[in-house]
Every structure is written in structure tokens, then in C-alpha cells.
Write an enzyme that holds these catalytic residues in place. Structure first.
Site, PDB file in Angstrom:
ATOM      1  N   ARG A   1       6.045  10.419   8.218  1.00  0.00           N
ATOM      2  CA  ARG A   1       4.946   9.716   7.553  1.00  0.00           C
ATOM      3  C   ARG A   1       4.533  10.418   6.251  1.00  0.00           C
ATOM      4  NH1 ARG A   1       2.654   6.318  11.557  1.00  0.00           N
ATOM      5  NH2 ARG A   1       1.593   5.369   9.826  1.00  0.00           N
TER       6      ARG A   1
ATOM      7  N   TYR B   1       4.711  -2.475  21.926  1.00  0.00           N
ATOM      8  CA  TYR B   1       3.777  -3.136  20.992  1.00  0.00           C
ATOM      9  C   TYR B   1       3.753  -4.642  21.222  1.00  0.00           C
ATOM     10  CZ  TYR B   1       2.648   0.945  18.183  1.00  0.00           C
ATOM     11  OH  TYR B   1       2.161   2.149  17.769  1.00  0.00           O
TER      12      TYR B   1
ATOM     13  N   ARG C   1      -2.702   1.285  -2.590  1.00  0.00           N
ATOM     14  CA  ARG C   1      -2.983   0.351  -1.495  1.00  0.00           C
ATOM     15  C   ARG C   1      -4.197  -0.529  -1.777  1.00  0.00           C
ATOM     16  NH1 ARG C   1      -3.869  -1.900   2.596  1.00  0.00           N
ATOM     17  NH2 ARG C   1      -4.315  -0.595   4.376  1.00  0.00           N
TER      18      ARG C   1
ATOM     19  N   ASP D   1       7.221  -0.404   7.833  1.00  0.00           N
ATOM     20  CA  ASP D   1       6.632  -0.083   9.138  1.00  0.00           C
ATOM     21  C   ASP D   1       7.556  -0.592  10.237  1.00  0.00           C
ATOM     22  OD1 ASP D   1       3.925   0.997  10.322  1.00  0.00           O
ATOM     23  OD2 ASP D   1       4.608  -0.638  11.605  1.00  0.00           O
TER      24      ASP D   1
ATOM     25  N   ARG E   1      -1.646   7.771   3.762  1.00  0.00           N
ATOM     26  CA  ARG E   1      -3.059   7.868   3.406  1.00  0.00           C
ATOM     27  C   ARG E   1      -3.578   9.257   3.066  1.00  0.00           C
ATOM     28  NH1 ARG E   1      -5.277   4.677   8.397  1.00  0.00           N
ATOM     29  NH2 ARG E   1      -3.430   5.706   9.188  1.00  0.00           N
TER      30      ARG E   1
HETATM   31  O1  CP3 Z   1       6.512   7.947   4.758  1.00  0.00           O
HETATM   32  C1  CP3 Z   1       6.528   7.247   5.775  1.00  0.00           C
HETATM   33  O2  CP3 Z   1       7.019   7.647   6.843  1.00  0.00           O
HETATM   34  C2  CP3 Z   1       5.906   5.893   5.683  1.00  0.00           C
HETATM   35  C3  CP3 Z   1       6.637   4.799   6.343  1.00  0.00           C
HETATM   36  C4  CP3 Z   1       6.162   4.522   7.766  1.00  0.00           C
HETATM   37  C5  CP3 Z   1       4.948   3.875   8.112  1.00  0.00           C
HETATM   38  N1  CP3 Z   1       4.940   3.684   9.463  1.00  0.00           N
HETATM   39  C6  CP3 Z   1       3.898   3.447   7.176  1.00  0.00           C
HETATM   40  C7  CP3 Z   1       2.532   3.143   7.671  1.00  0.00           C
HETATM   41  C8  CP3 Z   1       6.868   4.785   8.942  1.00  0.00           C
HETATM   42  C9  CP3 Z   1       8.189   5.517   9.123  1.00  0.00           C
HETATM   43  C10 CP3 Z   1       6.079   4.248  10.003  1.00  0.00           C
HETATM   44  C11 CP3 Z   1       6.504   4.276  11.403  1.00  0.00           C
HETATM   45  C12 CP3 Z   1       5.587   3.825  12.465  1.00  0.00           C
HETATM   46  N2  CP3 Z   1       4.659   2.815  12.436  1.00  0.00           N
HETATM   47  C13 CP3 Z   1       5.588   4.351  13.775  1.00  0.00           C
HETATM   48  C14 CP3 Z   1       6.531   5.413  14.296  1.00  0.00           C
HETATM   49  C15 CP3 Z   1       6.081   6.766  13.886  1.00  0.00           C
HETATM   50  C16 CP3 Z   1       4.968   7.330  14.700  1.00  0.00           C
HETATM   51  O3  CP3 Z   1       3.900   7.555  14.123  1.00  0.00           O
HETATM   52  O4  CP3 Z   1       5.171   7.539  15.893  1.00  0.00           O
HETATM   53  C17 CP3 Z   1       4.598   3.673  14.504  1.00  0.00           C
HETATM   54  C18 CP3 Z   1       4.219   3.926  15.947  1.00  0.00           C
HETATM   55  C19 CP3 Z   1       4.023   2.686  13.652  1.00  0.00           C
HETATM   56  C20 CP3 Z   1       2.971   1.702  13.987  1.00  0.00           C
HETATM   57  C21 CP3 Z   1       1.787   1.866  13.132  1.00  0.00           C
HETATM   58  N3  CP3 Z   1       1.714   1.461  11.819  1.00  0.00           N
HETATM   59  C22 CP3 Z   1       0.513   2.403  13.474  1.00  0.00           C
HETATM   60  C23 CP3 Z   1       0.145   2.964  14.832  1.00  0.00           C
HETATM   61  C24 CP3 Z   1      -0.304   2.319  12.323  1.00  0.00           C
HETATM   62  C25 CP3 Z   1      -1.811   2.615  12.185  1.00  0.00           C
HETATM   63  C26 CP3 Z   1      -2.267   3.891  11.890  1.00  0.00           C
HETATM   64  C27 CP3 Z   1      -1.353   4.965  11.386  1.00  0.00           C
HETATM   65  O5  CP3 Z   1      -1.296   5.201  10.162  1.00  0.00           O
HETATM   66  O6  CP3 Z   1      -0.681   5.590  12.222  1.00  0.00           O
HETATM   67  C28 CP3 Z   1       0.491   1.774  11.294  1.00  0.00           C
HETATM   68  C29 CP3 Z   1       0.092   1.533   9.889  1.00  0.00           C
HETATM   69  C30 CP3 Z   1       0.823   2.298   8.847  1.00  0.00           C
HETATM   70  N4  CP3 Z   1       2.187   2.424   8.775  1.00  0.00           N
HETATM   71  C31 CP3 Z   1       0.255   2.960   7.734  1.00  0.00           C
HETATM   72  C32 CP3 Z   1       1.318   3.488   6.983  1.00  0.00           C
HETATM   73  C33 CP3 Z   1       1.235   4.252   5.694  1.00  0.00           C
HETATM   74  C34 CP3 Z   1      -1.223   3.013   7.390  1.00  0.00           C
HETATM   75  C35 CP3 Z   1      -1.588   1.703   6.827  1.00  0.00           C
HETATM   76  C36 CP3 Z   1      -2.566   1.788   5.709  1.00  0.00           C
HETATM   77  O7  CP3 Z   1      -2.150   2.124   4.580  1.00  0.00           O
HETATM   78  O8  CP3 Z   1      -3.725   1.491   5.945  1.00  0.00           O
END
Ligand code: CP3
Length: 338
Positions: free
Chosen positions: A21, A145, A34, A70, A25
């Protein structure tokens, strides 16, 4: 390339690293980008995804960029609506065999072409000596999910479908695998140098159920995706009781969370294995000396494996001060020097 060399256990000048990640943020420039865009729209706009993926590469000497997207993008393409607020919510969850039968198997280029466009744009912008990772959610994690309709503590809906109707549950895993495998291949064709499969929730299963459900579904994807020179990383969150089983996934690299010692993992899978991990992301909150010390000891543990890619044991938190990432990157590259 240092990253690919480590993934295949070839000699490296130092330990490579990237950060789960790494775009997101905790970076003020991401929060600016964003502003005014909802997250799903952001994910469907290749220019924004490209900029977000490049932001951490400009700040830090990371050895790999990762596609900005995502894991739930592919779920939406299967016909299950997804909202982010910022936690994911799926207002029409998949709960019955009929719901499962109604899912679509998307065409990666027609239905998720924006992702491949982002991959190509990011590849063109990232220096040639750095890797670009593609990724997808592993079948079990995406199934949780889809069934729960979001995150969960106990995963009772998912487990209850798994135990009450294992045939339907396996059908769901298979449909997800049929979605994810061609999707990852399309990312590789568009320029990804490696891919990571995220099994964020597989650690909630007993070893027997991991072996019966999550593992064969992940392995089916890994077998279909493997290409000469393109390593597959299988990350299992909560891997400690599952290490030997997860090693049977046939992934090139085993991604490890922070609740287990990396040296124990290597002792259990053997020194011929390649591992990725596994610093507790909370150490990035400081102090810097402790961060350096813990990073160096993980780098030292990693030397017992055939190859080691340093990473956090889970995603970086949004509270992380960006300058602490600079401290970490320097500490890993310095401690890993051969
Ligand atoms: O640099 C990177 O890795 C960004 C790309 C990326 C995102 N999500 C962007 C994102 C990747 C590789 C993911 C994977 C992801 N998404 C996983 C597997 C990794 C892990 O954490 O176990 C999972 C379970 C998700 C599902 C998901 N998406 C959740 C639980 C959330 C909410 C809160 C959070 O940030 O964890 C998201 C949203 C999300 N995905 C954001 C980002 C940057 C935040 C959204 C925002 O900008 O408000």
C-alpha cells in the site's frame, strides 16, 4: 534487476524492498489527487492511477512500483456493485447458489481495460531498473468480500456458506479464479514484471479449511498465471499456522505478515525458498532508531533464505509520517549490502 534477482534467488547487491500500500492516504500528494474524485472513479481513470503509483517512487528509492487499483475492481466487473466510504461496502452481497450462478466472468480488456492502460502508463514512466507489480485479490479473500458485503470480524456468512454448501462455495472460488487468472495475465502482457496475489483473509481459516478451500483456488490461479521471468508472490495475512501449506501454493515468493518470525518461516519452508516481508507497519510511527534496528534484524534473518524481498508485514497505515519511510528504505538498503 535487483527485485527480480531476489525473487529468483540470484545474487543481489542489497536487499530490495517495496511497501504494501505504498501509494495512498499517508502521502499528502495522494490526498490532494483524490480530492473531488470518488475512489472507484479514481481507479477507472488511468492518468490518476498512474500519478498515484508514481508518487511514492518520486519520494523513495523503492525497488518496485505497484499498480494503483484495488482488489475489488475485479469483483465489480463480475457484476457485484462495490462502494468505498473509505471502507468497502457491497450493497448486493452474494449469498446463495443462485447469486453465484448469476456472476459474470469478465473479459479483462473489455471490462477492466482501464487497469491495463494504467499498467502500460506506469511501466513507461518507471525507470527500467525498477519492477512494476501487478496484483489481484486471491479467490478466498475476494469470496469473503462478496459474501459478507464488506469487511467482517467473524466471517460467519462466508464460513456458513462454505460449510453448508461447499459445492456452491467451490463454484464461487472457481469463478473468481476464472476472472483473476486472465486478469493477471493481461496485466503481465501490459507490462507488469511480477504479480502479487493478496490473500488478506485466508488466515481466518483453520489449516484444514485453508488446505481444502483457499489453497487450491490460489494454486489454480498461480499455475495459470506463471510465465517465464515473471514471479508470482502469494501473500497470506496470518500465515503463521499455514506456512507449510502456503508453501505448496507453487508461488515463486511467499509473502509473510508480521505475526511470525521471518527466520521461523525460512526454517519451516527451507533455505531454498524465497520470502517477502515482514516488518510490523506500526514501527513506521517511530521512533526512528527502533525502526532501523527492527528493519536490520529482518534483513539479517532474510539472508538465510535463497532470496528475500523486504516489505511490511501488512499495508502501511495512513498515520505514517512520510519521512519515516525514507528512514526505512535507507536502513534496508544499508543493512542488506553484500
Ligand atoms: O500502493 C498500493 O498498494 C495501492 C494499491 C492498492 C489499494 N488497495 C488502494 C486502496 C492495493 C494493492 C490494494 C489492495 C487491497 N484492497 C487489499 C489487499 C491488501 C491488504 O490491505 O490486505 C484489500 C483487503 C483491499 C480492500 C480495501 N480497499 C479496503 C479494506 C479499503 C479501505 C481502507 C484501506 O485503505 O485499507 C480499500 C480502499 C483503498 N484501496 C484505498 C486505497 C489507496 C483508500 C481509499 C481512499 O483513497 O479513500
Amino acid at each position: 534487476m535487483r527485485f527480480l534477482d531476489a525473487c529468483y534467488g540470484r545474487p543481489v547487491d542489497t536487499t530490495p524492498l517495496w511497501i504494501m500500500r505504498q501509494a495512498g492516504r499517508y502521502l499528502p500528494e495522494y490526498r490532494d489527487l483524490r480530492k473531488g474524485n470518488d475512489f472507484m472513479t479514481f481507479c477507472k481513470t488511468p492518468a490518476l492511477c498512474t500519478e498515484a503509483a508514481l508518487q511514492p517512487m518520486r519520494r523513495y528509492d523503492l525497488d518496485a512500483a505497484i499498480l494503483f487499483s484495488d482488489i475489488l475492481v475485479a469483483v465489480e466487473a463480475m457484476g457485484v456493485p462495490v462502494e468505498f466510504n473509505p471502507e468497502p461496502r457491497l450493497p448486493r452481497p452474494v449469498r446463495t447458489a443462485a447469486d453465484i450462478a448469476a456472476l459474470r466472468i469478465p473479459d479483462p480488456l473489455k471490462d477492466m481495460g482501464f487497469v491495463m492502460e494504467a499498467v502500460a502508463k506506469i511501466r513507461a514512466a518507471v525507470p527500467a531498473d525498477k519492477a512494476l507489480l501487478g496484483f489481484a485479490g486471491a479467490p478466498f479473500t475476494l469470496a469473503t468480500y462478496m459474501i459478507e458485503g464488506g469487511g467482517s470480524r467473524e466471517f460467519l456468512h462466508a464460513k456458513s456458506l462454505m460449510f453448508n454448501d461447499p459445492t456452491a462455495f467451490r463454484d464461487l472460488l472457481e469463478r473468481i479464479a476464472d476472472t483473476i487468472a486472465p486478469y493477471l495475465i493481461a496485466q503481465i502482457d501490459a507490462g507488469a514484471s511480477a504479480v502479487q496475489l493478496f490473500d488478506t483473509w485466508a488466515g481466518l481459516l483453520s489449516p484444514a479449511d485453508f488446505e481444502a478451500f483457499a489453497l487450491p483456488a490460489a494454486r489454480a490461479v498461480i499455475r495459470r498465471v506463471r510465465r517465464e521471468g515473471v514471479p508470482v508472490i502469494y501473500f497470506v495475512n496470518g500465515i503463521a499456522p499455514l506456512v507449510e501449506l502456503a508453501a505448496a501454493s507453487e508461488a515463486d515468493v511467499l509473502g509473510v505478515d508480521f505475526r511470525v518470525r521471518l527466520s521461523d518461516v525460512i526454517a519451516r519452508v527451507g533455505s531454498d525458498a524465497v520470502v517477502q516481508g515482514n516488518l510490523d507497519p506500526s514501527l513506521l510511527l517511530g521512533p526512528a532508531d527502533l525502526l532501523r534496528e527492527r528493519a536490520a534484524s529482518i534483513v539479517a534473518e532474510g539472508r538465510a533464505a535463497k532470496g528475500h524481498v523486504f516489505n511490511l508485514g501488512h499495508g502501511i497505515t495512513k498515520e505514517t509520517p512520510p519521512d519515516n519511510v525514507t528512514v526505512l528504505v535507507d536502513a534496508v538498503h544499508q543493512a542488506g549490502r553484500r
